[in-house]
Structures are given as structure tokens and as C-alpha cells.
Design a protein around this motif. Structure first.
Motif, PDB file in Angstrom:
ATOM      1  N   ARG A  91       0.880  -1.257   0.000  1.00 25.27           N
ATOM      2  CA  ARG A  91       0.050   0.151  -0.030  1.00 25.27           C
ATOM      3  C   ARG A  91       0.913   1.249  -0.062  1.00 25.27           C
ATOM      4  NH1 ARG A  91      -3.413  -1.763  -2.086  1.00 25.27           N
ATOM      5  NH2 ARG A  91      -4.818  -0.361  -1.596  1.00 25.27           N
ATOM      6  N   LEU A  93       5.386   2.689   0.519  1.00 25.03           N
ATOM      7  CA  LEU A  93       6.569   2.406   0.537  1.00 25.03           C
ATOM      8  C   LEU A  93       7.401   3.887   0.664  1.00 25.03           C
ATOM      9  CD1 LEU A  93       9.055   0.699   1.162  1.00 25.03           C
ATOM     10  CD2 LEU A  93       9.164   0.286  -1.417  1.00 25.03           C
ATOM     11  N   GLU A  94       8.074   4.256   1.668  1.00 22.34           N
ATOM     12  CA  GLU A  94       9.053   5.289   1.529  1.00 22.34           C
ATOM     13  C   GLU A  94      10.420   4.720   1.914  1.00 22.34           C
ATOM     14  OE1 GLU A  94       6.978   7.453   5.346  1.00 22.34           O
ATOM     15  OE2 GLU A  94       9.177   8.075   5.238  1.00 22.34           O
ATOM     16  N   VAL A  95      11.396   5.479   1.432  1.00 22.98           N
ATOM     17  CA  VAL A  95      12.849   5.308   1.514  1.00 22.98           C
ATOM     18  C   VAL A  95      13.629   6.528   1.522  1.00 22.98           C
ATOM     19  CG1 VAL A  95      12.743   2.688   0.736  1.00 22.98           C
ATOM     20  CG2 VAL A  95      13.254   4.774  -0.833  1.00 22.98           C
ATOM     21  N   ALA A  96      14.804   6.401   2.337  1.00 24.91           N
ATOM     22  CA  ALA A  96      15.697   7.355   2.020  1.00 24.91           C
ATOM     23  C   ALA A  96      16.968   6.709   1.497  1.00 24.91           C
ATOM     24  CB  ALA A  96      15.994   7.870   3.261  1.00 24.91           C
ATOM     25  N   PHE A  97      17.674   7.573   0.466  1.00 28.59           N
ATOM     26  CA  PHE A  97      18.692   7.047  -0.209  1.00 28.59           C
ATOM     27  C   PHE A  97      19.890   7.361   0.283  1.00 28.59           C
ATOM     28  CE2 PHE A  97      16.351   4.860  -3.346  1.00 28.59           C
ATOM     29  CZ  PHE A  97      15.180   5.696  -3.889  1.00 28.59           C
TER      30      PHE A  97
ATOM     31  N   LEU B  19       9.009  15.022   5.772  1.00 28.87           N
ATOM     32  CA  LEU B  19       8.845  14.000   5.271  1.00 28.87           C
ATOM     33  C   LEU B  19       8.409  13.073   6.285  1.00 28.87           C
ATOM     34  CD1 LEU B  19      11.853  13.301   3.078  1.00 28.87           C
ATOM     35  CD2 LEU B  19       9.323  13.660   2.470  1.00 28.87           C
ATOM     36  N   MET B  95       6.284  -1.024  -8.075  1.00 24.52           N
ATOM     37  CA  MET B  95       7.252  -0.191  -8.379  1.00 24.52           C
ATOM     38  C   MET B  95       7.221   0.173 -10.053  1.00 24.52           C
ATOM     39  SD  MET B  95       8.892   1.227  -6.016  1.00 24.52           S
ATOM     40  CE  MET B  95      10.235   1.938  -6.732  1.00 24.52           C
ATOM     41  N   VAL B  98       7.408   3.675 -11.265  1.00 25.22           N
ATOM     42  CA  VAL B  98       8.438   4.841 -11.807  1.00 25.22           C
ATOM     43  C   VAL B  98       8.569   4.675 -13.292  1.00 25.22           C
ATOM     44  CG1 VAL B  98       9.956   4.093  -9.664  1.00 25.22           C
ATOM     45  CG2 VAL B  98      10.337   3.242 -11.993  1.00 25.22           C
ATOM     46  N   HIS B 123      19.448  11.777  -6.032  1.00 25.38           N
ATOM     47  CA  HIS B 123      17.918  11.472  -5.444  1.00 25.38           C
ATOM     48  C   HIS B 123      17.956  11.072  -3.908  1.00 25.38           C
ATOM     49  CE1 HIS B 123      14.403   8.378  -6.506  1.00 25.38           C
ATOM     50  NE2 HIS B 123      14.038   9.334  -5.795  1.00 25.38           N
ATOM     51  N   GLY B 124      17.218  11.957  -3.181  1.00 24.04           N
ATOM     52  CA  GLY B 124      17.258  11.872  -1.734  1.00 24.04           C
ATOM     53  C   GLY B 124      16.451  10.742  -0.857  1.00 24.04           C
ATOM     54  N   ALA B 125      15.245  10.843  -1.466  1.00 20.51           N
ATOM     55  CA  ALA B 125      13.951   9.896  -0.750  1.00 20.51           C
ATOM     56  C   ALA B 125      12.886   9.850  -1.794  1.00 20.51           C
ATOM     57  CB  ALA B 125      13.571  10.576   0.465  1.00 20.51           C
ATOM     58  N   GLN B 126      12.430   9.016  -1.508  1.00 18.07           N
ATOM     59  CA  GLN B 126      11.222   8.494  -2.464  1.00 18.07           C
ATOM     60  C   GLN B 126       9.823   7.769  -1.408  1.00 18.07           C
ATOM     61  OE1 GLN B 126      11.119   9.013  -5.965  1.00 18.07           O
ATOM     62  NE2 GLN B 126       9.077   8.676  -5.388  1.00 18.07           N
ATOM     63  N   GLU B 127       9.022   8.317  -2.034  1.00 19.62           N
ATOM     64  CA  GLU B 127       7.559   7.564  -1.101  1.00 19.62           C
ATOM     65  C   GLU B 127       6.669   7.322  -2.362  1.00 19.62           C
ATOM     66  OE1 GLU B 127       5.697  10.001   1.699  1.00 19.62           O
ATOM     67  OE2 GLU B 127       3.858   9.242   1.261  1.00 19.62           O
ATOM     68  N   PHE B 128       5.764   6.347  -2.108  1.00 17.25           N
ATOM     69  CA  PHE B 128       4.926   5.909  -2.935  1.00 17.25           C
ATOM     70  C   PHE B 128       3.624   5.452  -2.475  1.00 17.25           C
ATOM     71  CE2 PHE B 128       6.612   6.973  -6.936  1.00 17.25           C
ATOM     72  CZ  PHE B 128       7.971   6.344  -7.094  1.00 17.25           C
ATOM     73  N   THR B 129       2.462   5.724  -2.640  1.00  9.03           N
ATOM     74  CA  THR B 129       1.208   4.874  -2.224  1.00  9.03           C
ATOM     75  C   THR B 129       0.628   4.445  -3.190  1.00  9.03           C
ATOM     76  OG1 THR B 129      -0.380   6.646  -2.336  1.00  9.03           O
ATOM     77  CG2 THR B 129       1.073   6.556  -0.251  1.00  9.03           C
TER      78      THR B 129
END
Lengths: 148, 188
Positions: A91, A93-97, B19, B95, B98, B123-129
Motif C-alpha cells: 500500500r 513504501l517510503e525510503v531514504a537513499f 517527510l 514499483m 516509476v 535522489h534523496g528520498a522517495q515515497e509511493f502509495t
């Protein structure tokens, strides 16, 4: 792509409760994985596909796409659910790179179930290559499989 | 979308949307009023809303993407398996967002009005719902917004945060995204 897939623990063996570990996911991207992922995703940033360019800008060589690594984190979450429900189970997903990962070395995703409530599990996930944590602060919400 | 950005361009303010702060379960909320906590001069058009970008999901592209990321679930590859599970065609991995967002986020990130220096970008961070799975044969539409530009003096980094909302042919939201990019140096 050489894929070590998940550890022997099957989706049926995942205990959907706070504190339980997810099956570890280990993948070793082959030399040309970044080229195939560039083709699949449209991201041809030369840091991923041009060895010379990558070194010229101070990188150790071509680096993996962050979103490819994030896709491995997504896999770790959905494969823990497994089966027909897997793709729809994720549902959020969040990440930090942080840091960089390179081809031909294993990327390992580990995760833990933080909470389960109303059929939704909150997961904490990390992707590492060697000692480097390339994906930090991974947080996923998955729908727990039926009969759990 | 109400508040700043409704007309496409915003006055130059920074919008603090942590965030890690409290958020709705579906993440990026195009209707939410951004919380303005401080202002700095930036020429980037915070609040700018980009034109929708339509993408047609294809069976072969879904298979290609699934192979590239190691998704082996037959639902992504085998039409018969997907149909046996009740889907019209092969299912896109989550995914895959993207892929169908690529043109939309690319346009926004390369927008000269935003002025991102690509050579200094990470690319620092990413979020998806995700609201539901998508299958081959569907068309989706993605709208990007420039939600935030924040310069962190101490580290000399500039954060560019783009929001994305993707809808299906019926206009229902199928996914949202928050794309956080970091540019080293003062940016624009």
C-alpha cells in the motif's frame, strides 16, 4: 540477472506480528543489470551506464539506480506476502537513499514487522551492500495475507 | 488543489512538509493546504502544477520491467496466471510506478524554471502509495506538482520535492508519489 532470491523461509512461515523478521532478500546484480534497468525504466543517467563518465564525476564506477534498489525493498515486502495477493499487498513504501551500490556485489534487504493492526502490517526495511546502508528508513505498509 | 499553486504558480515561499510528519494514509494529498512555516527567496515556482502525462501500460513493458528488477511472480509475466487470479492481463509490479511516471517527473525535474543543476543532483528520498494494482492494457495519467524547495544553509543543500498523483481512465487515484531530490550547493 543472478538472483539468490529469498532465504528458504517461505511466505507461509512469516509470522505476521510485531518483532518478527521478514525473509532476507539477497540479489547480486550482474554487470549489465544497470543497462537493462535503464532500458526498462527510461533512466539513462550516465552515472548508471557509462563507466568512464561515472569515474570522471568521482564515483567508484557505474552505480546502481536508487529506484532499482527500492524495487528490491518492495520485493522483500511483497514476497513476504507471496502468491496472488503479493502485488496488491503493498500500500505504501517510503525510503531514504544514502550511499551508493555497484553491480556485481550482493544487495541484501532485511526487514522487520513493526506492528500489525486491522489487517495491515507496518514494516521497517533496510538495503545494504557490504557495510553500506544504501536504503535507509525503509517503511512499508502491506496488507497481511488472508487467514492471518 | 486549493491554496498556493491553484493558479499554477506560487509566490516564492518555502513550504515545510516534513517527510516524517503526520500524514494521511494515502501520502501526497493534492487537496491539502501546505503549511507555510518560513520563507526564503527562491526563483523556483513552488506550487507549479504540470500538465497531465498519459501512459499506456503494455504487457511487454511490464514483463521487461519485472525481469529487470527480479520480480518472478507469474502474475507479472504469464497472462494465463494473471487471468486465473482474476485480472484482465499481466499485473504491473507496484514499483512500475516509476515507469509510468518517468516522463512526468522528467519534465518537472528538467524544467528550466525550476533550475535544477543535474550535475549536482542526488535522489534523496522517495515515497509511493498504491490504491490498486494496474494491468496491461490500462491507461493512466500522472500530474506532477513542485511542492517544496528548501535550502539547508548548514549543509549547503537544496531540497526539491515533487508530488505526483496518478489516476486511471475513470479518474480514480491509483497511486501517489513524493519525489525528493537534493542538489548540492545553492541550486537556483
Amino acid at each position: 540477472m543472478s538472483d539468490d532470491a529469498t532465504t528458504p523461509e517461505t511466505p507461509e512461515a512469516v509470522r505476521w506480528e510485531a518483532g518478527a523478521a521478514l525473509p532476507e532478500l539477497a540479489v547480486t546484480p550482474d554487470k549489465y543489470l544497470t543497462v537493462r534497468y535503464a532500458g526498462a525504466s527510461g533512466d539513462f543517467n550516465p552515472i548508471h551506464v557509462d563507466e568512464e563518465f561515472a569515474q570522471q564525476v568521482g564515483l567508484p564506477g557505474r552505480i546502481l539506480h536508487g529506484l532499482w534498489t527500492m524495487a528490491q525493498v518492495a520485493r522483500a515486502a511483497t514476497e513476504a506476502v507471496g502468491g496472488d495477493e503479493a502485488p496488491g499487498s503493498l500500500r505504501r513504501l517510503e525510503v531514504a537513499f544514502r550511499g551508493m551500490a555497484v553491480p556485481e556485489h550482493p544487495v541484501v534487504v532485511t526487514g522487520e514487522i513493526k506492528a500489525v493492526e486491522d489487517g495491515l502490517a507496518t514494516l521497517s526495511l533496510t538495503a545494504r551492500q557490504g557495510k553500506a546502508r544504501v536504503v535507509r528508513g525503509g517503511r512499508a505498509v502491506v496488507r497481511v495475507p488472508e487467514a492471518n | 488543489m486549493g491554496g498556493p499553486g491553484a493558479a499554477g504558480y506560487d509566490r516564492p515561499v518555502l513550504v515545510d512538509r516534513s517527510l516524517r510528519g503526520p500524514r494521511r494514509a494515502t501520502g501526497h494529498d493534492p487537496g491539502a493546504e501546505p503549511r507555510v512555516t518560513h520563507a526564503t527567496t527562491t526563483t523556483a515556482p513552488v506550487g507549479k502544477r504540470y500538465d497531465p502525462v498519459v501512459y499506456a501500460l503494455g504487457r511487454e513493458k511490464i514483463r521487461e520491467y519485472a525481469r529487470a528488477v527480479g520480480e518472478t511472480n507469474p502474475l507479472h509475466h504469464d497472462v494465463a496466471a494473471a487471468r486465473a487470479a482474476g485480472h484482465e492481463d499481466v499485473v504491473a509490479p507496484p514499483m512500475f510506478v516509476v515507469v509510468y511516471s518517468a516522463e512526468a517527473i522528467g519534465t518537472a525535474m528538467f524544467d528550466p524554471e525550476v533550475g535544477i543543476d543535474m550535475a549536482r543532483l542526488v535522489h534523496g528520498a522517495q515515497e509511493f502509495t498504491w490504491d490498486r494494482v494496474l494491468v496491461a492494457g490500462e491507461e493512466v495519467s500522472t500530474v506532477m506538482t513542485l511542492d517544496e524547495v528548501r535550502h539547508v544553509e548548514t549543509a549547503d543543500l537544496t531540497y526539491y520535492v515533487f508530488g505526483a498523483t496518478t489516476t486511471d481512465a475513470a479518474g480514480e487515484v491509483v497511486s501517489t508519489g513524493v519525489w525528493t531530490n537534493i542538489v548540492r550547493g545553492a541550486g537556483s
